[in-house]
Design a protein around this motif. Structure first.
Motif, PDB file in Angstrom:
ATOM      1  N   THR A  83     164.518 -52.055 -17.203  1.00  0.00           N
ATOM      2  CA  THR A  83     165.534 -51.966 -18.246  1.00  0.00           C
ATOM      3  C   THR A  83     164.938 -52.519 -19.531  1.00  0.00           C
ATOM      4  OG1 THR A  83     167.262 -52.273 -16.589  1.00  0.00           O
ATOM      5  CG2 THR A  83     167.882 -52.609 -18.896  1.00  0.00           C
ATOM      6  N   ASN A  84     164.970 -51.714 -20.591  1.00  0.00           N
ATOM      7  CA  ASN A  84     164.365 -52.153 -21.858  1.00  0.00           C
ATOM      8  C   ASN A  84     165.303 -53.110 -22.600  1.00  0.00           C
ATOM      9  OD1 ASN A  84     166.253 -50.585 -23.221  1.00  0.00           O
ATOM     10  ND2 ASN A  84     164.791 -49.035 -23.881  1.00  0.00           N
ATOM     11  N   ARG A  85     164.888 -53.553 -23.773  1.00  0.00           N
ATOM     12  CA  ARG A  85     165.657 -54.535 -24.558  1.00  0.00           C
ATOM     13  C   ARG A  85     167.021 -54.023 -24.973  1.00  0.00           C
ATOM     14  NH1 ARG A  85     160.604 -56.245 -28.353  1.00  0.00           N
ATOM     15  NH2 ARG A  85     159.476 -57.389 -26.747  1.00  0.00           N
ATOM     16  N   ASP A  86     167.149 -52.706 -25.071  1.00  0.00           N
ATOM     17  CA  ASP A  86     168.430 -52.118 -25.469  1.00  0.00           C
ATOM     18  C   ASP A  86     169.349 -51.872 -24.275  1.00  0.00           C
ATOM     19  OD1 ASP A  86     167.511 -52.048 -28.102  1.00  0.00           O
ATOM     20  OD2 ASP A  86     166.615 -50.057 -27.822  1.00  0.00           O
ATOM     21  N   GLY A  87     168.911 -52.298 -23.083  1.00  0.00           N
ATOM     22  CA  GLY A  87     169.727 -52.122 -21.881  1.00  0.00           C
ATOM     23  C   GLY A  87     169.637 -50.747 -21.258  1.00  0.00           C
ATOM     24  N   ILE A  88     168.668 -49.948 -21.684  1.00  0.00           N
ATOM     25  CA  ILE A  88     168.492 -48.594 -21.152  1.00  0.00           C
ATOM     26  C   ILE A  88     167.464 -48.633 -20.028  1.00  0.00           C
ATOM     27  CG2 ILE A  88     167.747 -46.240 -21.707  1.00  0.00           C
ATOM     28  CD1 ILE A  88     168.648 -46.838 -24.618  1.00  0.00           C
ATOM     29  N   LYS A  89     167.812 -47.974 -18.914  1.00  0.00           N
ATOM     30  CA  LYS A  89     166.885 -47.935 -17.778  1.00  0.00           C
ATOM     31  C   LYS A  89     165.794 -46.904 -18.053  1.00  0.00           C
ATOM     32  CE  LYS A  89     166.843 -48.367 -12.864  1.00  0.00           C
ATOM     33  NZ  LYS A  89     167.679 -48.627 -11.698  1.00  0.00           N
ATOM     34  N   ILE A  90     164.544 -47.337 -17.952  1.00  0.00           N
ATOM     35  CA  ILE A  90     163.379 -46.487 -18.193  1.00  0.00           C
ATOM     36  C   ILE A  90     162.677 -46.241 -16.862  1.00  0.00           C
ATOM     37  CG2 ILE A  90     161.176 -46.291 -19.412  1.00  0.00           C
ATOM     38  CD1 ILE A  90     163.596 -46.394 -21.295  1.00  0.00           C
ATOM     39  N   TYR A  91     162.382 -44.977 -16.563  1.00  0.00           N
ATOM     40  CA  TYR A  91     161.684 -44.621 -15.328  1.00  0.00           C
ATOM     41  C   TYR A  91     160.211 -44.377 -15.642  1.00  0.00           C
ATOM     42  CZ  TYR A  91     166.302 -44.187 -13.359  1.00  0.00           C
ATOM     43  OH  TYR A  91     167.575 -44.474 -12.937  1.00  0.00           O
ATOM     44  N   THR A  92     159.330 -44.833 -14.767  1.00  0.00           N
ATOM     45  CA  THR A  92     157.891 -44.697 -14.987  1.00  0.00           C
ATOM     46  C   THR A  92     157.230 -43.985 -13.819  1.00  0.00           C
ATOM     47  OG1 THR A  92     157.397 -46.818 -13.954  1.00  0.00           O
ATOM     48  CG2 THR A  92     157.811 -46.832 -16.331  1.00  0.00           C
ATOM     49  N   THR A  93     156.135 -43.305 -14.120  1.00  0.00           N
ATOM     50  CA  THR A  93     155.283 -42.692 -13.106  1.00  0.00           C
ATOM     51  C   THR A  93     153.842 -42.976 -13.508  1.00  0.00           C
ATOM     52  OG1 THR A  93     156.883 -40.924 -12.730  1.00  0.00           O
ATOM     53  CG2 THR A  93     154.640 -40.557 -11.926  1.00  0.00           C
ATOM     54  N   ASP A  94     153.083 -43.619 -12.640  1.00  0.00           N
ATOM     55  CA  ASP A  94     151.682 -43.958 -12.890  1.00  0.00           C
ATOM     56  C   ASP A  94     150.835 -43.519 -11.714  1.00  0.00           C
ATOM     57  OD1 ASP A  94     151.970 -45.466 -15.361  1.00  0.00           O
ATOM     58  OD2 ASP A  94     152.872 -47.051 -14.152  1.00  0.00           O
ATOM     59  N   VAL A  95     149.562 -43.274 -11.990  1.00  0.00           N
ATOM     60  CA  VAL A  95     148.581 -43.114 -10.923  1.00  0.00           C
ATOM     61  C   VAL A  95     147.905 -44.464 -10.765  1.00  0.00           C
ATOM     62  CG1 VAL A  95     146.446 -41.984 -10.201  1.00  0.00           C
ATOM     63  CG2 VAL A  95     148.221 -40.669 -11.362  1.00  0.00           C
ATOM     64  N   VAL A  96     148.038 -45.063  -9.576  1.00  0.00           N
ATOM     65  CA  VAL A  96     147.366 -46.324  -9.272  1.00  0.00           C
ATOM     66  C   VAL A  96     145.964 -45.965  -8.794  1.00  0.00           C
ATOM     67  CG1 VAL A  96     147.371 -48.416  -7.871  1.00  0.00           C
ATOM     68  CG2 VAL A  96     149.524 -47.471  -8.713  1.00  0.00           C
ATOM     69  N   ILE A  97     144.962 -46.391  -9.553  1.00  0.00           N
ATOM     70  CA  ILE A  97     143.581 -45.984  -9.320  1.00  0.00           C
ATOM     71  C   ILE A  97     142.988 -46.688  -8.105  1.00  0.00           C
ATOM     72  CG2 ILE A  97     141.247 -45.954 -10.324  1.00  0.00           C
ATOM     73  CD1 ILE A  97     143.339 -44.079 -11.665  1.00  0.00           C
ATOM     74  N   GLU A  98     142.396 -45.887  -7.223  1.00  0.00           N
ATOM     75  CA  GLU A  98     141.639 -46.414  -6.090  1.00  0.00           C
ATOM     76  C   GLU A  98     140.139 -46.241  -6.330  1.00  0.00           C
ATOM     77  OE1 GLU A  98     143.385 -44.204  -2.891  1.00  0.00           O
ATOM     78  OE2 GLU A  98     145.260 -45.349  -3.002  1.00  0.00           O
ATOM     79  N   GLU A  99     139.763 -45.103  -6.951  1.00  0.00           N
ATOM     80  CA  GLU A  99     138.362 -44.826  -7.293  1.00  0.00           C
ATOM     81  C   GLU A  99     138.329 -44.170  -8.659  1.00  0.00           C
ATOM     82  OE1 GLU A  99     135.751 -43.085  -4.167  1.00  0.00           O
ATOM     83  OE2 GLU A  99     137.652 -42.827  -3.116  1.00  0.00           O
ATOM     84  N   GLN A 100     137.254 -44.446  -9.415  1.00  0.00           N
ATOM     85  CA  GLN A 100     137.063 -43.812 -10.714  1.00  0.00           C
ATOM     86  C   GLN A 100     135.577 -43.671 -10.977  1.00  0.00           C
ATOM     87  OE1 GLN A 100     139.148 -46.453 -13.369  1.00  0.00           O
ATOM     88  NE2 GLN A 100     137.889 -48.198 -12.857  1.00  0.00           N
ATOM     89  N   ASN A 101     135.204 -42.538 -11.562  1.00  0.00           N
ATOM     90  CA  ASN A 101     133.793 -42.255 -11.812  1.00  0.00           C
ATOM     91  C   ASN A 101     133.643 -41.463 -13.097  1.00  0.00           C
ATOM     92  OD1 ASN A 101     132.283 -43.166  -9.346  1.00  0.00           O
ATOM     93  ND2 ASN A 101     133.859 -41.894  -8.389  1.00  0.00           N
ATOM     94  N   PHE A 102     132.425 -41.475 -13.624  1.00  0.00           N
ATOM     95  CA  PHE A 102     132.093 -40.662 -14.783  1.00  0.00           C
ATOM     96  C   PHE A 102     132.020 -39.205 -14.348  1.00  0.00           C
ATOM     97  CE2 PHE A 102     129.999 -44.792 -15.330  1.00  0.00           C
ATOM     98  CZ  PHE A 102     130.589 -45.208 -16.508  1.00  0.00           C
ATOM     99  N   ALA A 103     132.462 -38.303 -15.213  1.00  0.00           N
ATOM    100  CA  ALA A 103     132.408 -36.875 -14.897  1.00  0.00           C
ATOM    101  C   ALA A 103     131.400 -36.131 -15.762  1.00  0.00           C
ATOM    102  CB  ALA A 103     133.789 -36.243 -15.048  1.00  0.00           C
ATOM    103  N   GLU A 104     130.688 -36.855 -16.623  1.00  0.00           N
ATOM    104  CA  GLU A 104     129.648 -36.249 -17.440  1.00  0.00           C
ATOM    105  C   GLU A 104     128.585 -37.294 -17.722  1.00  0.00           C
ATOM    106  OE1 GLU A 104     131.596 -34.886 -20.956  1.00  0.00           O
ATOM    107  OE2 GLU A 104     132.006 -36.877 -21.676  1.00  0.00           O
ATOM    108  N   SER A 105     127.435 -36.817 -18.117  1.00  0.00           N
ATOM    109  CA  SER A 105     126.323 -37.737 -18.365  1.00  0.00           C
ATOM    110  C   SER A 105     126.459 -38.377 -19.734  1.00  0.00           C
ATOM    111  CB  SER A 105     125.001 -36.982 -18.279  1.00  0.00           C
ATOM    112  OG  SER A 105     124.906 -36.081 -19.356  1.00  0.00           O
ATOM    113  N   LYS A 106     125.677 -39.421 -19.966  1.00  0.00           N
ATOM    114  CA  LYS A 106     125.680 -40.098 -21.263  1.00  0.00           C
ATOM    115  C   LYS A 106     125.176 -39.185 -22.366  1.00  0.00           C
ATOM    116  CE  LYS A 106     125.226 -45.002 -20.470  1.00  0.00           C
ATOM    117  NZ  LYS A 106     124.349 -46.154 -20.709  1.00  0.00           N
ATOM    118  N   SER A 107     124.476 -38.103 -22.020  1.00  0.00           N
ATOM    119  CA  SER A 107     123.915 -37.224 -23.048  1.00  0.00           C
ATOM    120  C   SER A 107     124.993 -36.394 -23.741  1.00  0.00           C
ATOM    121  CB  SER A 107     122.857 -36.308 -22.445  1.00  0.00           C
ATOM    122  OG  SER A 107     123.450 -35.410 -21.531  1.00  0.00           O
TER     123      SER A 107
END
Length: 143
Positions: A83-107
């Motif tokens: 519930t935000n400061r104005d009393g409005i209920k806010i719904y959230t959706t997140d991806v909780v990261i288990e693994e993360q990697n680079f998908a391109e090279s530094k070049s």
């Protein structure tokens, strides 16, 4: 089963905070712009997915990830609300990261183009993966 795999570009540098208490842990939040495979006229071409990483994954994101980088993440979807400061209920959706990697090279530059190099380059397909030439199977460390 709750499993998500995404590849996209970071919309901004990860925002890292630390939890309160004696054994505080790092918490990183970032947003991935994930291109849609099929585009309809007049529709947005990307979805913006909120991600959250904890502990070592958060520290890794803070140290190495920057706006515009293409990364691959896997994790799980987690929904919640507050519930935000104005009393409005806010719904959230997140991806909780288990693994993360680079998908391109530094070049690759920040705008997605390849940086110039004098080194010989292997040809890449439309997704940026290298094509392995025929007849070099015996030189690969795996088969």
């Amino acid at each position: 089963m709750n499993k998500v795999i995404l590849m996209g570009r970071l919309t901004r540098d990860p925002e890292v905070r630390y939890s309160a208490g004696e054994n505080s842990i790092a918490i990183a939040r970032y947003t991935l712009a994930v291109e849609r495979r099929f585009k309809k006229e007049g529709e947005a071409t990307a979805d913006f997915i909120s991600c959250v990483a904890f502990a070592k994954q958060a520290e890794f994101a803070d140290r190495y990830f920057r706006q515009g980088m293409r990364i691959i993440v896997s994790g799980r979807i987690q929904t919640g609300s507050y519930t935000n400061r104005d009393g409005i209920k806010i719904y959230t959706t997140d991806v909780v990261i288990e693994e993360q990697n680079f998908a391109e090279s530094k070049s690759h530059t920040e705008n997605g183009e390849k940086a110039q190099s004098n080194a010989p380059m292997m040809p890449e397909d439309a997704n940026g993966f290298m094509n392995i030439p025929e007849g070099i199977d015996e030189e690969l460390p795996f088969s």
